[in-house]
Design an enzyme around this catalytic site. Structure first.
Site, short mmCIF file in Angstrom:
data_model
loop_
_atom_site.label_atom_id
_atom_site.label_comp_id
_atom_site.label_asym_id
_atom_site.label_seq_id
_atom_site.Cartn_x
_atom_site.Cartn_y
_atom_site.Cartn_z
N HIS A 60 -47.67 21.39 3.32
CA HIS A 60 -47.49 21.27 4.77
C HIS A 60 -47.08 19.83 5.09
CE1 HIS A 60 -48.04 22.45 8.93
NE2 HIS A 60 -48.55 21.26 9.13
N GLU B 146 -43.22 14.71 -0.24
CA GLU B 146 -43.36 16.07 -0.76
C GLU B 146 -42.70 16.17 -2.14
OE1 GLU B 146 -42.63 19.37 1.88
OE2 GLU B 146 -42.62 18.06 3.61
C1 GAR Z 1 -41.08 21.26 4.04
O1 GAR Z 1 -41.14 20.08 4.77
C2 GAR Z 1 -42.42 21.95 4.02
O2 GAR Z 1 -43.51 21.07 4.00
C3 GAR Z 1 -42.37 22.69 5.33
O3 GAR Z 1 -41.07 23.21 5.37
C4 GAR Z 1 -40.17 22.28 4.74
C5 GAR Z 1 -39.31 23.04 3.77
O4 GAR Z 1 -38.34 22.20 3.23
N1 GAR Z 1 -43.35 23.72 5.39
C6 GAR Z 1 -44.01 24.01 6.51
O5 GAR Z 1 -43.77 23.48 7.58
C7 GAR Z 1 -45.10 25.07 6.37
N2 GAR Z 1 -45.91 25.13 7.52
P1 GAR Z 1 -37.51 22.67 1.95
O6 GAR Z 1 -37.03 24.10 2.23
O7 GAR Z 1 -36.37 21.70 1.89
O8 GAR Z 1 -38.42 22.60 0.77
#
Ligand code: GAR
Length: 201
Positions: A109, A179
């Site tokens: 998250h 992340e």
């Molecule tokens: C990421 O920032 C992840 O933490 C978020 O979606 C993005 C996906 O990026 N997740 C949430 O907000 C879950 N509540 P990505 O598709 O480039 O990995």
């Protein structure tokens, strides 16, 4: 009993899949861990193409499959997942999967839970809320999931500053770097610990 040759990760992703990409890269030549499959609820998710590039099988499902059948569970079982990683996956995970894989489903998250979590708090919405509130810092939370949005036990939190003048996009980019750095390492550590535990049992 013969041990499986490698630990299996299954990724769930709904969007771009840049975190999925980091996992695909990190484990491509790993001696004891592989990304076994990627599941998505979005036929337009770029994550699907990323999986294909790494020759990882990808599966699409819809709401009906996920919430009103065991179809996803049955497809998942073929891959014997040791860890399921929600990497930008936005649907609440149903009971049949939670029961089948206890303590084996984690989520990333893009904020410091318990703040800025819950239904509708994903992607840009999270960063916009953090900037709007004038928070001095944000970060990431990697956590086990349960039947409520963003409520399971924390595994790791990492922080970064919110800088004066930050837009949600600027903050999103800083958080995404965190992340990308931490998700593969946390996944590797969890699976290594799981393996050591199984060798003791
Ligand atoms: C990421 O920032 C992840 O933490 C978020 O979606 C993005 C996906 O990026 N997740 C949430 O907000 C879950 N509540 P990505 O598709 O480039 O990995």
């Amino acid at each position: 009993m013969k041990r499986p040759d490698k630990k299996n990760i299954v990724i769930f992703a709904s969007g771009s899949g840049s975190n999925a990409q980091r996992l695909l890269e990190h484990f491509e030549h790993h001696p004891s861990i592989r990304v076994a499959a990627l599941f998505s609820n979005n036929p337009k998710a770029y994550a699907l193409e990323r999986a294909e590039t790494y020759r990882v099988p990808a599966f699409l499902f819809n709401r009906e499959d996920f919430y009103h059948s065991d179809k996803v569970l049955e497809q998942l079982r073929q891959f014997e997942p040791d860890l399921i990683v929600l990497a930008g996956f936005l649907w609440l995970v149903p009971q049949n999967l939670l029961r089948a894989f206890p303590n084996r489903i984690i989520n990333i998250h893009p904020a410091l839970l318990p703040q800025y979590g819950g239904k509708g708090m994903h992607g840009r919405h999270v960063h916009a809320a953090v900037v709007q509130a004038g928070e001095p810092e944000s970060g990431i939370t990697i956590h086990y999931i349960n039947e409520e949005y963003d409520k399971g036990t924390f595994i790791l939190q990492e922080r970064c500053p919110v800088l004066p003048g930050d837009t949600p996009e600027a903050l999103a980019a800083r958080v995404l770097q965190l992340e990308h750095r931490h998700l593969p390492l946390v996944v590797e550590q969890l699976l290594t610990e799981q393996d050591q535990q199984e060798k003791k049992d």
